[in-house]
Enzyme design. Structure first.
Site, PDB file in Angstrom:
ATOM      1  N   TYR A  31     -45.385  26.658 -15.995  1.00  0.00           N
ATOM      2  CA  TYR A  31     -44.122  26.757 -15.263  1.00  0.00           C
ATOM      3  C   TYR A  31     -44.341  27.408 -13.907  1.00  0.00           C
ATOM      4  CZ  TYR A  31     -41.231  25.804 -19.418  1.00  0.00           C
ATOM      5  OH  TYR A  31     -40.612  25.227 -20.489  1.00  0.00           O
ATOM      6  N   HIS A  87     -41.295  19.467 -23.679  1.00  0.00           N
ATOM      7  CA  HIS A  87     -39.823  19.497 -23.681  1.00  0.00           C
ATOM      8  C   HIS A  87     -39.290  19.686 -22.271  1.00  0.00           C
ATOM      9  CE1 HIS A  87     -40.966  23.759 -23.949  1.00  0.00           C
ATOM     10  NE2 HIS A  87     -39.880  23.992 -23.242  1.00  0.00           N
ATOM     11  N   HIS A 125     -35.841  21.418 -20.599  1.00  0.00           N
ATOM     12  CA  HIS A 125     -34.616  22.196 -20.822  1.00  0.00           C
ATOM     13  C   HIS A 125     -33.463  21.501 -20.102  1.00  0.00           C
ATOM     14  CE1 HIS A 125     -36.679  25.849 -22.385  1.00  0.00           C
ATOM     15  NE2 HIS A 125     -37.673  25.434 -21.625  1.00  0.00           N
ATOM     16  N   TYR A 175     -47.372  23.809 -24.317  1.00  0.00           N
ATOM     17  CA  TYR A 175     -47.970  25.088 -23.896  1.00  0.00           C
ATOM     18  C   TYR A 175     -47.862  26.109 -25.020  1.00  0.00           C
ATOM     19  CZ  TYR A 175     -43.150  26.520 -22.885  1.00  0.00           C
ATOM     20  OH  TYR A 175     -41.829  26.790 -22.973  1.00  0.00           O
ATOM     21  N   ARG A 206     -45.414  25.126 -28.024  1.00  0.00           N
ATOM     22  CA  ARG A 206     -44.182  24.359 -27.839  1.00  0.00           C
ATOM     23  C   ARG A 206     -44.521  22.885 -27.658  1.00  0.00           C
ATOM     24  NH1 ARG A 206     -39.486  25.714 -26.487  1.00  0.00           N
ATOM     25  NH2 ARG A 206     -39.118  24.237 -28.149  1.00  0.00           N
TER      26      ARG A 206
END
Lengths: 239, 199
Positions: free
Chosen positions: A105, A157, A159, A144, A154
């Site tokens: 991120y 995905h 959000h 990640y 995870r």
């Protein structure tokens, strides 16, 4: 102001306390929520227009590009925002954020050693159209690790945050990708008790909307709480 | 057998996670991307009423500040009118986003004090701001209301505050005033747990 909403199904939604997702253990209220009959405070919501949302905002391949395109799998995510009656939710704000193709991120607190992509910001936003349709173009995010169990990952995905015409419809969720083997392993997903509700978070590969030789498409519909079709003012309790 | 009701089900909620700022407050995540980031100006320059500051800390079950909380706020203007439900001043959005400081956990937002809004059964509600909290560890956004300590008479007849069973808990929804600043700490779990609403 919109009509009253259907009651939120709190058996369908994830409960607050889900100990396998460790962060929920001391961030979940011990006491039951107070159920409230709706007023204007719940049945109104902010409106956003094209005066603040730009067309480039929904193109994550271009909206942070500095020296070229970001690295990764080019995808389109599209779908509709509907309510529980199946009616479209028009002109509502949909916001997304995600990691890059390596699962990193662009956030000062993310220390995962997969590199930042200099051409990828990872956030976008769009207003649904008159029929509730929305579309983003982006890079498919990578999985990640996160500090839950020693070896927790995870699934890929995105959000997603959605408004709707009533503030009580406010919803944040995560969209997953068809066929990802990490989905059934994830403690955050398994906070949801009903498999059908989990299935509703998995976007299907949509070859019909794929752009040949260019970009793969996934379809993801979002359902907000429905509005009751009639409203009879109840007599005050006890009167 | 009976006919199927054929309703869709609401999309399941998921936590906003630790990097909610990227999507909803990218400047705080460390980068600028949009021409206009949303949620910074609740009242706008033309709003009537008293300018106030609201600040507080959201605490978890062991009393530690939650430093990655994001709070959305929704309120009427000084006349008790919500945008979309009636005429409000040019630039009055009524909605905002506040995030906690990454080091201290303190959140702050500037707005105007809302007026009283008509509630159910023709009874006025006390002035309040609706709050919605999301963060890592919160599976479904937490809803509450913030009331004002200097509105004791209105608070005493507010139909929502009066629904809170033990009267001692009502104070968890009331911000305390000092000058033009209201302090509203939120305790997600444990002693003096804030009242959360199933709206």
């Amino acid at each position: 102001m919109t009509a009253e909403l259907f009651q939120r199904d709190r058996v369908w939604q994830p409960p607050a306390y889900t100990p396998n997702y460790k962060s929920s253990v001391n961030r979940s209220p011990n006491l039951a929520p107070l159920s409230l009959e709706m007023t204007q405070s719940e049945l109104t919501a902010p409106r956003f227009g094209h005066d603040v949302i730009d067309p480039i905002d929904c193109d994550l391949i271009r909206n942070y590009a500095k020296t070229g395109d970001p690295i990764g799998e080019r995808i389109i995510v599209h779908g509709r925002v509907l309510d529980e009656n199946g009616r479209p939710v028009p002109h509502t704000l949909v916001e997304v954020w995600q990691a890059n193709a390596g699962g990193r991120y662009r956030h000062k607190n993310d220390t995962y050693f997969a590199p930042i992509d200099p051409n990828f910001g990872g956030c976008g936003r769009v207003l649904s159209d008159a029929e509730g349709r929305y579309m983003f173009r982006t890079i498919k995010p990578g999985a990640y690790p996160f500090r839950n169990w020693i070896n927790s990952w995870r699934p890929a995905h995105i959000h997603i945050s959605v408004f709707g015409p009533a503030f009580a419809q406010r919803l944040i969720t995560q969209m997953y990708f068809e066929g990802d083997p990490l989905i059934p392993k994830c403690a955050i997903i398994n906070a949801i008790p009903d498999q059908r509700a989990i299935d509703g978070l998995v976007a299907a590969l949509d070859l019909n909307e794929t752009i040949p030789l260019d970009t793969i498409a996934y379809k993801f519909d979002i359902v907000l709480r429905g509005q009751r079709s009639t409203f009879f003012e109840n007599r005050p309790e006890g009167n | 057998m009976v006919q199927s009701l054929n309703y869709l089900k609401e999309t399941a909620s998921q936590t906003a996670g630790p990097y909610v700022h990227i999507g909803l407050a990218p400047g705080a995540a460390g980068f600028d991307i949009y021409r206009k980031e949303l949620g910074h100006d609740i009242a706008g320059p033309n709003a009537k009423g008293e300018r106030i500051t609201v600040t507080g800390i959201v605490y978890d079950g062991i009393g530690a500040p939650i430093k990655d909380i994001l709070i959305e706020t929704w309120q009427a203007n000084a006349d008790g009118v919500y945008p979309g439900a009636g005429d409000v001043e040019e630039g009055f959005v009524g909605w905002g986003r506040a995030i906690s400081d990454f080091d201290t956990g303190r959140f702050t937002f500037e707005t105007v004090k809302p007026g009283r809004v008509m509630g159910r059964n023709g009874k006025l509600m006390a002035p309040h701001i609706s709050l919605w909290l999301v963060a890592r560890g919160i599976n479904l956004g937490l809803s509450t209301r913030m009331y004002f300590s200097d509105e004791a008479d209105a608070n005493a007849e507010d139909q929502v505050l009066n629904l809170v069973g033990p009267p001692e808990r009502r104070s968890t929804m009331i911000a305390s005033r000092d000058g033009s600043t209201y302090t509203f700490d939120i305790r997600v779990q444990g002693d003096n747990e804030t009242v959360f609403l199933d709206v």
